[in-house]
Scaffold this motif. Sequence first.
Motif, mmCIF file in Angstrom:
data_model
loop_
_atom_site.group_PDB
_atom_site.id
_atom_site.type_symbol
_atom_site.label_atom_id
_atom_site.label_comp_id
_atom_site.label_asym_id
_atom_site.label_seq_id
_atom_site.Cartn_x
_atom_site.Cartn_y
_atom_site.Cartn_z
ATOM 1 N N LYS A 119 0.837 -1.218 0.000
ATOM 2 C CA LYS A 119 0.000 0.000 0.000
ATOM 3 C C LYS A 119 0.865 1.259 0.000
ATOM 4 O O LYS A 119 0.626 2.191 -0.752
ATOM 5 C CB LYS A 119 -0.899 0.048 1.256
ATOM 6 C CG LYS A 119 -1.868 -1.068 1.423
ATOM 7 C CD LYS A 119 -2.701 -0.912 2.688
ATOM 8 C CE LYS A 119 -1.902 -0.976 3.971
ATOM 9 N NZ LYS A 119 -1.262 -2.282 4.210
ATOM 10 N N SER A 120 1.865 1.245 0.885
ATOM 11 C CA SER A 120 2.717 2.441 1.016
ATOM 12 C C SER A 120 3.517 2.683 -0.253
ATOM 13 O O SER A 120 3.682 3.832 -0.680
ATOM 14 C CB SER A 120 3.662 2.288 2.211
ATOM 15 O OG SER A 120 2.919 2.194 3.413
ATOM 16 N N ALA A 121 4.009 1.610 -0.872
ATOM 17 C CA ALA A 121 4.749 1.752 -2.136
ATOM 18 C C ALA A 121 3.848 2.354 -3.205
ATOM 19 O O ALA A 121 4.255 3.259 -3.946
ATOM 20 C CB ALA A 121 5.284 0.394 -2.584
ATOM 21 N N ALA A 122 2.609 1.865 -3.289
ATOM 22 C CA ALA A 122 1.659 2.404 -4.268
ATOM 23 C C ALA A 122 1.389 3.884 -4.001
ATOM 24 O O ALA A 122 1.357 4.705 -4.928
ATOM 25 C CB ALA A 122 0.356 1.602 -4.241
ATOM 26 N N CYS A 123 1.229 4.242 -2.725
ATOM 27 C CA CYS A 123 0.946 5.643 -2.384
ATOM 28 C C CYS A 123 2.128 6.551 -2.714
ATOM 29 O O CYS A 123 1.937 7.681 -3.178
ATOM 30 C CB CYS A 123 0.550 5.752 -0.913
ATOM 31 S SG CYS A 123 -1.123 5.161 -0.588
ATOM 32 N N ARG A 124 3.348 6.053 -2.502
ATOM 33 C CA ARG A 124 4.531 6.851 -2.882
ATOM 34 C C ARG A 124 4.551 7.091 -4.388
ATOM 35 O O ARG A 124 4.928 8.169 -4.855
ATOM 36 C CB ARG A 124 5.819 6.139 -2.439
ATOM 37 C CG ARG A 124 6.134 6.300 -0.956
ATOM 38 C CD ARG A 124 7.555 5.869 -0.619
ATOM 39 N NE ARG A 124 7.789 4.458 -0.877
ATOM 40 C CZ ARG A 124 7.546 3.474 -0.006
ATOM 41 N NH1 ARG A 124 7.039 3.763 1.193
ATOM 42 N NH2 ARG A 124 7.801 2.219 -0.306
ATOM 43 N N VAL B 101 -4.682 -2.849 -3.018
ATOM 44 C CA VAL B 101 -3.395 -3.375 -3.473
ATOM 45 C C VAL B 101 -3.310 -4.815 -2.988
ATOM 46 O O VAL B 101 -3.531 -5.088 -1.799
ATOM 47 C CB VAL B 101 -2.215 -2.553 -2.914
ATOM 48 C CG1 VAL B 101 -0.893 -3.065 -3.466
ATOM 49 C CG2 VAL B 101 -2.387 -1.078 -3.234
ATOM 50 N N VAL B 102 -3.031 -5.738 -3.890
ATOM 51 C CA VAL B 102 -2.999 -7.155 -3.508
ATOM 52 C C VAL B 102 -1.682 -7.792 -3.954
ATOM 53 O O VAL B 102 -1.073 -7.390 -4.943
ATOM 54 C CB VAL B 102 -4.188 -7.946 -4.108
ATOM 55 C CG1 VAL B 102 -5.503 -7.486 -3.516
ATOM 56 C CG2 VAL B 102 -4.227 -7.832 -5.623
ATOM 57 N N LEU C 114 4.457 -2.026 -10.796
ATOM 58 C CA LEU C 114 3.446 -1.354 -9.971
ATOM 59 C C LEU C 114 3.296 0.098 -10.435
ATOM 60 O O LEU C 114 2.176 0.613 -10.533
ATOM 61 C CB LEU C 114 3.840 -1.415 -8.496
ATOM 62 C CG LEU C 114 2.848 -0.799 -7.500
ATOM 63 C CD1 LEU C 114 1.490 -1.502 -7.537
ATOM 64 C CD2 LEU C 114 3.416 -0.826 -6.082
ATOM 65 N N LYS C 115 4.407 0.736 -10.759
ATOM 66 C CA LYS C 115 4.376 2.131 -11.220
ATOM 67 C C LYS C 115 3.558 2.260 -12.507
ATOM 68 O O LYS C 115 2.764 3.198 -12.651
ATOM 69 C CB LYS C 115 5.800 2.640 -11.443
ATOM 70 C CG LYS C 115 5.869 4.103 -11.872
ATOM 71 C CD LYS C 115 7.311 4.570 -11.988
ATOM 72 C CE LYS C 115 7.372 6.038 -12.391
ATOM 73 N NZ LYS C 115 8.765 6.522 -12.451
#
Length: 198
Positions: free
Chosen positions: A18-23, A136-137, A182-183
């Motif tokens: 989740k945090s990686a996606a939010c960054r 996010v999964v 993911l990016k």
Amino acid sequence: MLKLLKKVAVTGGPGCGKSAACRLFEQQGAYVVDADEVAHGLLSPDAPSGKRVIQLLGPSIVHDGIIDRKIVADRVFRDAEALQALETIIHPAVQETIATIYKAATALSLYPLFVVEVPLLFEAGWDKDFDVTIAVVADENVCRARFGVEQYDLRMRRQMPPLEKAKRAQYRLDNNKTLAELKEQVISLMKQLGETSS
């Protein structure tokens, strides 16, 4: 008249990214808030909510003038009643703080999206507060390796299964592979959300 920012919630299980996606959303220009960080900010021993948490869990949670988050987590994730009581104190204060941040971000007129990382989005019934929900999964073995097996298992006892979150969310980001992949998904989704905003 100010154009209201689209409110986006990002959720998922422990270790899903989740945090990686939010960054990545932040790198693409979104205003990003971490609900857990907001909660931690409210846990000052001098703050009203912090004082209530000390009353609930006892003075042993305070170390060197701050509330020790690890002690709090260890205590409440093993005691369902204590966890519920803690959430009753913290959740309304977090929602109020995020609403204030949202107003300020909207007033700046600089951001395409307002994104909030909310681990317990559906469990707390907060999904109604957002225009868009994203889960996010990642495979369970990947999540357990990222988060630590014991902590993962402990937290999952109190959470909705990640695939159930994915079913409830409007969008899904898969995070089993690389950050670059993911990016790509985040950029694609931001374009979609931009095209659907009014």
